[in-house]
Design an enzyme around this catalytic site. Structure first.
Site, PDB file in Angstrom:
ATOM      1  N   GLN A 105      40.706 -15.226 -23.756  1.00 54.88           N
ATOM      2  CA  GLN A 105      41.625 -15.755 -24.765  1.00 54.88           C
ATOM      3  C   GLN A 105      40.949 -15.986 -26.105  1.00 54.88           C
ATOM      4  O   GLN A 105      39.721 -16.024 -26.211  1.00 54.88           O
ATOM      5  CB  GLN A 105      42.241 -17.063 -24.277  1.00 54.88           C
ATOM      6  CG  GLN A 105      41.246 -18.145 -23.915  1.00 54.88           C
ATOM      7  CD  GLN A 105      41.902 -19.331 -23.230  1.00 54.88           C
ATOM      8  OE1 GLN A 105      42.045 -20.398 -23.824  1.00 54.88           O
ATOM      9  NE2 GLN A 105      42.289 -19.155 -21.970  1.00 54.88           N
ATOM     10  N   HIS A 120      42.020 -18.118 -30.127  1.00 52.89           N
ATOM     11  CA  HIS A 120      42.920 -19.086 -30.745  1.00 52.89           C
ATOM     12  C   HIS A 120      43.050 -18.807 -32.244  1.00 52.89           C
ATOM     13  O   HIS A 120      42.118 -18.291 -32.867  1.00 52.89           O
ATOM     14  CB  HIS A 120      42.412 -20.510 -30.512  1.00 52.89           C
ATOM     15  CG  HIS A 120      42.165 -20.822 -29.073  1.00 52.89           C
ATOM     16  ND1 HIS A 120      43.159 -20.861 -28.140  1.00 52.89           N
ATOM     17  CD2 HIS A 120      41.015 -21.068 -28.401  1.00 52.89           C
ATOM     18  CE1 HIS A 120      42.648 -21.133 -26.952  1.00 52.89           C
ATOM     19  NE2 HIS A 120      41.343 -21.261 -27.082  1.00 52.89           N
ATOM     20  N   GLU A 173      37.500 -25.057 -30.377  1.00 58.53           N
ATOM     21  CA  GLU A 173      37.015 -25.722 -29.172  1.00 58.53           C
ATOM     22  C   GLU A 173      35.492 -25.834 -29.224  1.00 58.53           C
ATOM     23  O   GLU A 173      34.815 -25.021 -29.864  1.00 58.53           O
ATOM     24  CB  GLU A 173      37.375 -24.921 -27.910  1.00 58.53           C
ATOM     25  CG  GLU A 173      38.859 -24.713 -27.690  1.00 58.53           C
ATOM     26  CD  GLU A 173      39.140 -23.832 -26.472  1.00 58.53           C
ATOM     27  OE1 GLU A 173      38.189 -23.225 -25.934  1.00 58.53           O
ATOM     28  OE2 GLU A 173      40.302 -23.734 -26.071  1.00 58.53           O
ATOM     29  N   HIS A 231      36.893 -15.369 -25.809  1.00 52.25           N
ATOM     30  CA  HIS A 231      35.995 -16.013 -24.859  1.00 52.25           C
ATOM     31  C   HIS A 231      36.631 -16.126 -23.483  1.00 52.25           C
ATOM     32  O   HIS A 231      37.847 -15.998 -23.320  1.00 52.25           O
ATOM     33  CB  HIS A 231      35.564 -17.394 -25.362  1.00 52.25           C
ATOM     34  CG  HIS A 231      36.701 -18.348 -25.575  1.00 52.25           C
ATOM     35  ND1 HIS A 231      37.444 -18.358 -26.746  1.00 52.25           N
ATOM     36  CD2 HIS A 231      37.237 -19.310 -24.789  1.00 52.25           C
ATOM     37  CE1 HIS A 231      38.382 -19.293 -26.652  1.00 52.25           C
ATOM     38  NE2 HIS A 231      38.279 -19.877 -25.473  1.00 52.25           N
ATOM     39  N   ARG A 270      46.231 -14.664 -25.220  1.00 49.95           N
ATOM     40  CA  ARG A 270      45.476 -14.196 -24.057  1.00 49.95           C
ATOM     41  C   ARG A 270      45.143 -12.718 -24.202  1.00 49.95           C
ATOM     42  O   ARG A 270      45.941 -11.941 -24.699  1.00 49.95           O
ATOM     43  CB  ARG A 270      46.247 -14.474 -22.773  1.00 49.95           C
ATOM     44  CG  ARG A 270      46.371 -15.965 -22.484  1.00 49.95           C
ATOM     45  CD  ARG A 270      47.116 -16.263 -21.199  1.00 49.95           C
ATOM     46  NE  ARG A 270      47.092 -17.699 -20.935  1.00 49.95           N
ATOM     47  CZ  ARG A 270      47.957 -18.573 -21.445  1.00 49.95           C
ATOM     48  NH1 ARG A 270      48.930 -18.141 -22.228  1.00 49.95           N
ATOM     49  NH2 ARG A 270      47.859 -19.856 -21.171  1.00 49.95           N
TER      50      ARG A 270
END
Length: 411
Positions: free
Chosen positions: A98, A100, A135, A264, A283
């Site tokens: 996935q 972001h 993240e 990642h 995804r």
């Protein structure tokens, strides 16, 4: 300063031992436990005890007094919303591949899908909210990750090491353009292959990877990972695209920052993860869930090279280390005391969640002297209005470790 009651998310890839053991519950757990959530995410908010026996959602506590909970600047910047979510993540099996979006991509995508009338909980929805989702993951045990595109020349060597007749044309595609554009071209080619072509290509690639891994070649670890992914997802283009990513093994205390666009995949291990309080995920495969290839290609960053491993920078006190990033939503710190040390560590005021991962600790409000004890696996919510706090181990005879999550520093 209040003890948190947190939700455990039971995803199939989770561990039946790691989170249960952290929380002091029977091991093995009846079902896989994947994530322990600490924060004000509307999907599973932490709860605090405000009156005797009454638990209240942290979402409601923050909404009731945003300035007191977050501080004036944080409340203004994030529209009265706690901008981060803290987790303990326990992966027994690989997660999905996935990436972001940036804040701009998220806002535009959210507006586009709202205008199209796509329900926010629809499986094909890419942007259920208008915010970015950077993240940071910090290992508690050895933690294995695929993250970011490896240098193209190294990937060419890997592909040649496992080369089969069916793979040769793709190897030469990247060898002829070993740069960001070449990586984009090869990734796009593989992720858009017809299913029959994937089914024809993967078996020989997996056999070659297995031989290379068994022989202990230069890329044995990468090849073993590809074989594992192929066993679990034998018809998925993500198995091929995983060959393009850096494979990283983090030791306890080491961390990776995953900014917007970083492709990642978490493979195995237990870690503390902090992320922006968002659900926006694009995804890239290795999942039965929705994969929107055109949108993924708009979001993925094809910059290449090694991913920097963060070990935390000292921040005044030698026991305190901060994992600095450019994420405005969060900052993660680690506090450690070796056995024989029970000195106080000062934590500045701010909206923060403190999690105890080893030993025990005592939090003390500097202004009032009020104390709160944390056992291993327990966490506490500290509103900005609580002011600065000091923290020390409950005993000087055993090591202790805490993680502190707070909002990013406002420039």
């Amino acid at each position: 300063m209040e003890l948190l009651h947190n939700a455990v998310r039971p995803y199939a890839w989770g561990s039946r031992t790691a989170i249960a053991e952290l929380l002091g519950k029977p091991v093995p757990a009846p079902h896989p436990e994947a994530e322990l959530w600490m924060g004000a995410h509307p999907g599973d908010p932490s709860r605090v005890c405000r009156t005797e026996g009454e638990l209240r959602s942290l979402c409601d506590v923050v909404a009731e007094d945003p300035v007191g909970a977050l501080g004036a600047s944080c409340a203004r910047r994030w529209d009265g919303r706690l901008p981060f979510l803290l987790k303990v993540l326990a992966a027994e099996e690989p997660l999905s591949m996935q990436a972001h979006p940036t804040a701009r991509q998220a806002a535009e995508g959210y507006a586009r899908e709202e205008a199209a009338g796509i329900p926010r909980d629809a499986p094909e929805r890419n942007y259920p909210d208008p915010t970015a989702k950077p993240e940071l993951v910090c290992a508690l045990t050895e933690f294995e990750v695929l993250a970011g595109f490896a240098d193209a020349s190294r990937t060419v060597r890997l592909l040649r090491a496992i080369e089969t007749p069916e793979l040769a044309a793709y190897t030469e595609l990247l060898a002829g353009q070993p740069d960001t554009d070449g990586l984009r071209a090869l990734f796009t080619t593989w992720i858009t292959l017809p299913q029959q072509r994937i089914d024809d290509l993967l078996p020989d690639v997996l056999k070659s990877c297995a031989r290379h891994a068994e022989a202990g070649g230069e890329f044995a670890a990468e090849c073993a990972t590809v074989v594992q992914l192929g066993d679990e997802h034998p018809h998925d283009a993500g198995v091929l695209t995983s060959l393009l990513l850096n494979r990283i093994e983090l030791s306890a205390g080491e961390a990776l920052y995953l900014p917007a666009g970083n492709l990642h995949l978490y493979l195995r291990g237990t870690a503390v993860e902090i992320l922006a309080n968002s659900d926006n995920i694009l995804r890239g495969g290795l999942t039965p869930k929705h994969v929107d290839v055109p949108e993924l290609l708009r979001v993925v960053d094809f910059s290449r090279g090694t991913m920097p491993v963060l070990r935390g920078e000292p921040d005044g006190d030698p026991r305190l280390r901060v994992y600095r990033t450019d994420a405005p939503e969060f900052e993660l710190s680690r506090v450690e005391w070796p056995g024989g040390d029970n000195g106080d560590v000062e934590l500045p005021a701010g909206p923060q969640i403190v999690l105890c991962t080893r030993g025990g600790a005592v939090l003390r409000e500097s202004a009032t002297g009020r104390e709160l004890r944390l056992c291993r696996g327990e966490s506490a919510w500290l509103a900005a209005s609580d002011g600065a706090v000091s923290v020390r181990p409950t005993t000087s005879t055993a090591p202790a470790q805490l993680f502190r999550a707070t909002a990013g520093r406002v420039e």
